[in-house]
Write a protein that holds these residues in place. Structure first.
Motif, short mmCIF file in Angstrom:
data_model
loop_
_atom_site.label_atom_id
_atom_site.label_comp_id
_atom_site.label_asym_id
_atom_site.label_seq_id
_atom_site.Cartn_x
_atom_site.Cartn_y
_atom_site.Cartn_z
N LEU A 286 -2.18 -1.91 -0.53
CA LEU A 286 -2.87 -0.67 0.44
C LEU A 286 -3.41 -1.01 1.75
O LEU A 286 -3.69 -0.06 2.42
CB LEU A 286 -4.30 -0.45 -0.63
CG LEU A 286 -3.92 0.20 -2.25
CD1 LEU A 286 -5.24 0.50 -2.74
CD2 LEU A 286 -3.25 1.63 -1.88
N ILE A 287 -3.52 -2.40 2.00
CA ILE A 287 -4.10 -2.79 3.03
C ILE A 287 -3.53 -1.98 4.54
O ILE A 287 -4.00 -1.60 5.32
CB ILE A 287 -4.50 -4.38 3.40
CG1 ILE A 287 -5.37 -4.70 2.44
CG2 ILE A 287 -4.67 -4.61 4.77
CD1 ILE A 287 -5.47 -6.24 2.13
N PRO A 288 -1.99 -2.34 4.57
CA PRO A 288 -1.57 -1.67 5.67
C PRO A 288 -1.72 -0.48 5.77
O PRO A 288 -1.69 0.13 6.89
CB PRO A 288 0.03 -2.13 5.60
CG PRO A 288 -0.04 -3.33 4.81
CD PRO A 288 -1.05 -3.07 3.71
N LEU A 289 -1.40 0.52 4.84
CA LEU A 289 -1.63 1.91 4.92
C LEU A 289 -3.41 2.15 5.23
O LEU A 289 -3.37 3.01 6.11
CB LEU A 289 -1.37 2.38 3.66
CG LEU A 289 -1.23 4.01 3.36
CD1 LEU A 289 0.03 4.30 4.36
CD2 LEU A 289 -1.03 4.46 1.90
N MET A 290 -4.31 1.49 4.84
CA MET A 290 -5.54 1.74 5.30
C MET A 290 -5.93 1.58 6.55
O MET A 290 -6.48 2.22 7.34
CB MET A 290 -6.37 0.79 4.21
CG MET A 290 -7.90 1.14 4.57
SD MET A 290 -8.78 0.07 5.66
CE MET A 290 -8.75 -1.38 4.69
N LEU A 291 -5.32 0.38 7.09
CA LEU A 291 -5.72 -0.12 8.53
C LEU A 291 -4.85 0.95 9.47
O LEU A 291 -5.47 1.22 10.50
CB LEU A 291 -5.15 -1.61 8.54
CG LEU A 291 -5.93 -2.46 7.75
CD1 LEU A 291 -5.28 -3.97 8.22
CD2 LEU A 291 -7.45 -2.34 8.44
N ILE A 292 -3.59 1.29 9.27
CA ILE A 292 -2.93 2.12 10.05
C ILE A 292 -3.68 3.73 9.96
O ILE A 292 -3.62 4.40 10.91
CB ILE A 292 -1.54 2.21 9.89
CG1 ILE A 292 -0.78 1.12 9.93
CG2 ILE A 292 -0.85 3.40 10.47
CD1 ILE A 292 0.40 0.81 9.36
N ASN A 293 -3.70 4.15 8.84
CA ASN A 293 -4.12 5.69 8.62
C ASN A 293 -5.68 5.98 8.81
O ASN A 293 -6.09 6.96 9.15
CB ASN A 293 -3.68 6.36 7.13
CG ASN A 293 -2.12 6.39 6.99
OD1 ASN A 293 -1.50 5.94 7.85
ND2 ASN A 293 -1.93 6.69 5.95
N VAL A 294 -6.54 5.04 8.36
CA VAL A 294 -7.99 5.19 8.51
C VAL A 294 -8.48 4.37 9.80
O VAL A 294 -9.40 5.16 10.41
CB VAL A 294 -8.87 4.44 7.07
CG1 VAL A 294 -10.18 4.78 7.38
CG2 VAL A 294 -8.07 5.22 6.12
#
Length: 457
Positions: A286-294
């Motif tokens: 989840l980390i890359p998705l969170m850092l990119i999207n949020v």
């Protein structure tokens, strides 16, 4: 009165062990590089071969094959010694790479990934037995620290190199290039074992091995169905349910008597490492998705957070290898560091929290798994009877793989069901890490060698 002073253990790079150690690390680096690079190349592979519908299966096939190979390779190493399964594993790994690299269709590519998983599974479990036979026990923490270090460079440069190859050459060279250099690395390992007695086994053939391979196959299929079904939203729910049912039936046949209730001593090893690594991996997805999207970071910057985690893993293994912390501290403290890292990175969801906290958080999580992971390996070898190291290591490997698949699947399902709520996904991973910290003292208890008994029913 004469006092005998015990000499300190030799270095893993001393003249006695240098060639063997280099060969071991070389194989680990290549397996790690392929694992890290393939994720970067896969979107282009699927598009080029017209096989987006088989995208997830390309990963599931490798995982399924590794579960089967882990069970086979563990017992094979005990009965015949680790060199035979390593040799066959190298041949299978290279054959799988070649099939994938020359694949004309996605179906052939998936078949290559399956063969590659068989080879990689044989290599990894047999290398642990090789460590038990070739190095004295006092050196095991240092050798496993080398294993962890072997993952650092691939974690840092694997995706970047794969991206460069895909953009400037051809994705096929991501697979063919690794195939070209695996053989020299294996020959170096072979040279390091020349003249040793590692080709001989120390156990009798297991009468229930064929039955265990059947259960391993069922478990592998179950794990693949869970992974594949969880990625298909509602359409994959039937596959997910079938996978869970098969797993409930088959997994107890491969673990150890008392494992699923975390019985004290060796039986709790698969659960401990499965929970810890599962928590780390579920959060890491989840980390890359969170850092990119949020937080609107670039993919490269988000990837650097994971790189810092890989460096933390190596550092944690190095600290444990030096013998400066005890086993229980490494196990329970490692699990708590993973939980702390997940908790801290959850705070990054808040815009007012500095991005720098993400780097600190994942460095802590890396330190935790770096201390815990090799400690489990060391204690499993220490607590095993001679001739049972492979079977015991295989049981831990199966537990780790299956728990990780289930953890990632549940996290993904929760994330999707709650409308992409990162907080829920991270909370589940956090709880898994805390449970691992609770299990750690049960595993670290002093128990007689050989209590890691297999279920034969």
């Amino acid at each position: 009165m004469t006092t005998t002073v015990e000499a300190p253990p030799a270095s893993v790079v001393s003249s006695t062990y240098r060639t063997l150690s280099i060969g071991l690390v070389a194989l680990i680096v290549l397996v790690a590089f392929e694992a890290m690079a393939v994720a970067t190349a896969m979107p282009v592979v699927a598009r080029d071969l017209g096989g987006m519908h088989l995208y997830n299966l390309a990963f599931s096939a490798t995982l399924a094959a590794q579960v089967i190979a882990t069970v086979l390779g563990g017992r094979w190493s005990d009965v015949r010694g680790p060199l035979q399964p390593i040799a066959v594993g190298v041949v299978g790994f290279v054959a799988g790479l070649l099939v994938a690299g020359f694949a004309p269709t996605m179906e052939v590519f998936v078949a290559g990934r399956f063969v590659q998983g068989l080879g990689g599974g044989l290599i990894q479990v047999s290398l642990y037995v090789l460590v038990a036979r070739a190095y004295p026990p006092a050196m095991h923490p240092k050798v496993f620290a080398l294993f962890s270090a072997g993952w650092v460079v691939p974690s840092m440069v694997g995706p970047a190199i794969a991206g460069f190859v895909v953009e400037n050459a051809d994705w096929r060279w991501v697979f063919l290039g690794v195939a070209l250099i695996v053989i020299p690395s294996a020959l170096l390992l072979w040279r390091g074992t020349a003249g040793s007695a590692l080709s001989g086994g120390t156990a009798e053939p297991a009468p229930g091995l064929g039955r265990k391979l059947v259960w391993a196959t069922v478990t592998a299929v179950a794990a693949a169905l869970i992974q594949y079904g969880s990625a298909q939203a509602l359409a994959g729910l039937p596959l997910l349910l079938v996978g869970v049912v098969l797993l409930v039936v088959a997994l107890p046949k491969l673990l150890l008597r008392g494992s699923l209730r975390a019985a004290p001593g060796l039986p709790s090893a698969p659960v401990l490492r499965g929970l810890a690594f599962g928590a780390l991996t579920a959060a890491q997805v989840l980390i890359p998705l969170m850092l990119i999207n949020v937080r609107h970071m670039t993919p490269i910057s988000a990837g650097l957070v994971l790189t810092v985690g890989a460096l933390g893993w190596s550092t944690g293994s190095w600290i444990k290898g030096r013998g400066t912390i005890g086993h229980l501290t490494a196990l329970r403290g490692g699990a708590l560091l993973i939980a702390a890292g997940i908790g801290l990175i959850t705070l990054v969801l808040v815009d007012a929290v500095p991005i720098a906290l993400a780097f600190l958080a994942w460095a802590l999580a890396g330190l935790g798994i770096g201390a815990l992971h090799p400690t489990v390996s060391v204690l499993v070898l220490q607590m095993s009877k001679q001739g049972e190291e492979g079977a015991n290591t295989a049981a831990v490997g199966v537990g780790e793989s299956v728990f990780t698949v289930v953890a990632v699947a549940i996290t993904g399902a929760l994330f999707t069901a709650t409308g992409e709520a990162f907080l829920v996904g991270f909370a589940f991973a956090f709880v898994l890490a805390l449970v691992a910290a609770f299990v750690a003292p049960r595993f670290a208890q002093s128990v007689p060698a050989g209590t890691m008994e297999e279920v034969t029913s």
